[in-house]
Design an enzyme around this catalytic site. Structure first.
Site: not given
Ligand SMILES: NC(=O)c1ccc[n+]([C@@H]2O[C@H](COP(=O)([O-])OP(=O)(O)OC[C@H]3O[C@@H](n4cnc5c(N)ncnc54)[C@H](OP(=O)(O)O)[C@@H]3O)[C@@H](O)[C@H]2O)c1
Length: 261
Positions: A156, A169
């Site tokens: 991130s 975080y």
């Molecule tokens: N969106 C942003 O602005 C942003 C910015 C910087 C970095 N990121 C990073 O991008 C990555 C993906 O996030 P996203 O934005 O796509 O959010 P998201 O839509 O909430 O997706 C998160 C994913 O992680 C999975 N997950 C959570 N806990 C888990 C566990 N214990 N075991 C297996 N899977 C798990 C969830 O699936 P289930 O709940 O079905 O298990 C979901 O598929 C993260 O690492 C986040 O920190 C996002």
């Protein structure tokens, strides 16, 4: 592997990718993008119905996907997810460590449970999946069709810059950066590439797990800013893993154009 005779040959044809957190957001879009490049994909997360839908979509488009229900914070489940991928799809060339959670708030009076959840998912889950995958990635780099393998760790902007209210975080994402760089140096000569992708604000479900007052602060902070789409980051991951064998994209910081910090 691909039933659709009209489908073009993809750079990743004959390879296998495992994407954690494939049930929503960046992971979902990334799995779809890698399948589009020809990889057979293992879809890993806890919400199986969502994975089933994505697998059906990938199958329909002429690709191949396997659904693997797993909570990556449980070491045995992370290990089984990798083992199942290799059993069913035959190998593992690409690991995308994407599963994550972001629970924001001040350090003073913080809920320890929130900190523990972030450490377990963002850091330990990534370590468990990586540990289980490395032998297969080394094998893929030594014997696979592309003679190179990839780990893409989704960090991130918070992995580069700490801010008030993202202390824990940001700590998990800084740790992911340190681990990635150490692993990159260790595996460079064996053609396993380690890449770090650092997205800024992306329109996904990530923020939705926060308390109402935090949601309000986030909405204020990003008011009027056009966020990135999950597909923007998926395209970045796709670009990274389709580079030729001699070229490694070590780190990519991607912000929405209007995001300042
Ligand atoms: N969106 C942003 O602005 C942003 C910015 C910087 C970095 N990121 C990073 O991008 C990555 C993906 O996030 P996203 O934005 O796509 O959010 P998201 O839509 O909430 O997706 C998160 C994913 O992680 C999975 N997950 C959570 N806990 C888990 C566990 N214990 N075991 C297996 N899977 C798990 C969830 O699936 P289930 O709940 O079905 O298990 C979901 O598929 C993260 O690492 C986040 O920190 C996002």
């Amino acid at each position: 592997m691909h039933s659709d005779a009209t489908r073009e040959i993809g750079v990743l044809d004959g390879t296998v990718a495992l994407v954690t957190g494939a049930s929503s957001g960046i992971g979902h879009a990334t799995a779809r993008a890698l399948a589009g490049e020809g990889a057979a994909v293992a879809l890993v997360a806890r919400r199986v119905e969502r994975l089933d839908e994505l697998a059906a979509e990938i199958d329909k488009a002429g690709g191949r996907a396997v659904v693997v229900a797993a909570d990556v914070t449980e070491e045995a489940q992370a290990r089984d997810a990798v083992a199942r991928t290799v059993d069913v799809l035959g190998r593992l060339d690409t690991l995308v460590n994407n599963a994550g959670v972001m629970l924001l708030g001040p350090i003073v009076g913080a809920d320890l449970d929130e900190w523990e959840r972030m450490v377990r998912i963002n850091l330990l889950g990534l370590l468990y999946c990586t540990h289980a995958a490395v032998p297969h990635l080394l094998d893929a780099a030594a014997t696979g069709p592309r003679e190179v393998a990839d780990v893409v760790n989704v960090s991130s902007v918070a992995g580069r810059v700490a801010r008030i209210s993202n202390g824990a975080y940001s700590a998990t994402k800084h740790a992911v950066g340190a681990f990635s760089e150490s692993m990159r140096q260790e595996l460079a000569s064996r053609h396993v590439r380690i890449s770090l992708v650092e997205p800024g604000a992306t329109a996904t479900e990530l923020g939705s797990h926060n308390r109402p007052e935090i949601l309000e602060q986030m909405a204020k902070r990003f008011a009027g800013i056009e966020r990135l789409q999950a597909e923007d980051i998926a395209g970045t991951v796709g670009f990274i893993v389709t580079r030729p064998r001699h070229m490694a994209i070590n780190e990519v910081l991607v912000r929405p154009t209007e995001q300042e910090g």
